[in-house]
Design an enzyme around this catalytic site. Structure first.
Site: not given
Ligand code: RNT
Ligand code: ZN
Length: 416
Positions: A181, A222, A224, A257, A260, A284, A292, A294, A324
């Protein structure tokens, strides 16, 4: 009859063998991300986290050394039922006193202590090259930079990470998922959208030209939709990474993820779509609030729905599951624990759902009964099976673990 026995009979009436479910659930590896423990900083730089992601909060006691991070991970995993895998980032390399090796020169030996840690706990390891928090990001770009020296540096980093991933797999005997990523993108309207993507494609292909055994190393890409400071454009968009993975199926998987995508898109709906085309996929698992963000994973509808798709598509063994998220505003060990336990609950709920009976109603066009049964299933005694799962795996029940975390906070975290 105790509560488990009673609940077991209720599920048996739906054709579900709860004992078999509990055995199976305890065997599903879920990757626990080391970066919740120190707000995604690592040990190879002093600077802040940058490159499209951000933590907020300043809860005391974050880990600043490998020993502290390992102790904190140990605390968290002792509070979670189920099989764990360790998810590391390259910036968590452990150097000798005075040694500092740049990311393009990393070697397996810089992760030997993590391998020892994982092996002692019977865990596999997943890995991530770290394409952020580093001076070789130029104008926010790494693998897609127009500067060939910048790209070359990051390609070397990616290749080094493939070698390290293969070392992890060989040492632990468990395949290593290696996720690519980058936060590459632009804050404002780009003048060239294709150039960076064409370079990104070539760079990932160059990384994957490093020889490796696809049974041992599972590279992923990955996507986003945007990042902090890269709101207008990302090189690694959904279409880009999915097309890349589809074109390189012999050595790369798509990774989704669920933070994303556009907020009205759901990864639960994408899982069965990708499973029609890929032997294996990676996830993720996070919780975005409006973006996003998290946040720590909770047992909300989409979390449950993602677990349901994995289970009812019979894809538990085809899906690499990794948590994640990173919340710096609360006790970090509790953050790990809540999220990990949540995903176990989501999987358990999914495995205790009579999917075949529900699908039959759908196929027979009996949509009224389907709606009724889907609602009825929501009231089944999942909590009683969950308590039994915690007891059988030696994990504390809900309501019984936070005192331990608080004690650890007082004895260890607050003294850092
Ligand atoms: C970032 C991505 C990625 C990170 C990690 C730390 O938006 O989700 O996967 O969270 O690599
Ligand atoms: Zn991620």
């Amino acid at each position: 009859m105790n509560r488990y026995q009673s609940a077991k009979e209720i599920y048996a009436a739906y054709g579900i063998d709860t004992d078999a479910v509990l055995d199976r659930l305890a065997s599903i590896p879920v990757s626990l991300h080391c970066w919740q423990g120190d707000d995604v900083i690592g040990f190879d730089h002093d600077g802040p986290l940058n490159g499209g992601i951000q933590t907020t909060g300043n809860y005391p006691g974050k880990a600043t050394t490998p020993e502290q991070l390992m102790a904190d991970i140990d605390k968290a995993i002792s509070l979670c039922p189920g099989k764990k895998k360790l998810n590391l980032h390259a910036c968590y390399a452990i150097f000798e006193e005075g040694e500092l090796v740049d990311r393009d020169k990393l070697e397996p030996k810089h992760f030997k202590k993590w391998v020892d840690f994982a092996k002692e706990r019977g865990m596999g390891i997943d890995f991530n090259p770290t394409f952020f928090s580093h001076p070789m990001q130029k104008h926010g770009l790494t693998l897609s930079s127009p500067d060939p020296d910048v790209r070359a540096f990051w390609i070397e980093h990616g290749k080094a990470c493939i070698r390290i991933s293969e070392y992890f797999a060989r040492e632990t005997g468990i395949p290593c998922v290696m996720n690519i990523w980058t936060g590459d993108g632009f804050k404002d309207v780009p003048a060239d959208r294709m150039g960076p993507r064409a370079r990104y494609k070539q760079s990932i292909e160059a990384i994957l030209s490093e020889p490796f055994d696809f049974d041992l190393v599972k590279p992923c890409v990955e996507s986003k939709v945007f990042g902090i400071g890269v709101e207008a454009y990302t090189a690694g968009s959904a279409e880009f990474t999915l097309s890349f993975a589809a074109e390189h199926k012999d050595k790369c998987l798509p990774l989704m993820d669920n933070g994303h995508y556009h907020p009205t898109e759901v990864v639960s709906d994408k899982i069965p779509a990708l499973l029609c085309f890929f032997d294996e996929i990676a996830l993720h698992i996070t919780r975005g609030i409006r973006w996003d963000s998290d946040h720590v994973l909770l047992l909300d509808d989409e979390t449950k729905e993602m677990a349901k798709e994995i289970v009812r598509c019979d894809a538990i063994d085809r899906t690499y599951m990794a948590l994640d998220y990173f919340d710096a505003s609360i006790n970090r060990i509790a953050a790990w624990t809540v999220g990990f336990r949540t995903w176990q609950k989501a999987l358990l709920g999914a495995m205790l759902t009579p999917h075949k009976a529900l699908a039959a109603l759908q196929d027979e066009g009996r949509f009224t009964e389907l709606m009724i049964m889907q609602e009825d299933v929501k009231m089944l005694p999942l909590g009683d099976i969950w308590n039994e799962y915690c007891a059988r795996t030696g994990a504390p029940a809900d309501g019984e673990w936070f005192a331990t975390v608080k004690q650890y906070e007082n004895d260890v975290l607050l003294k850092r």
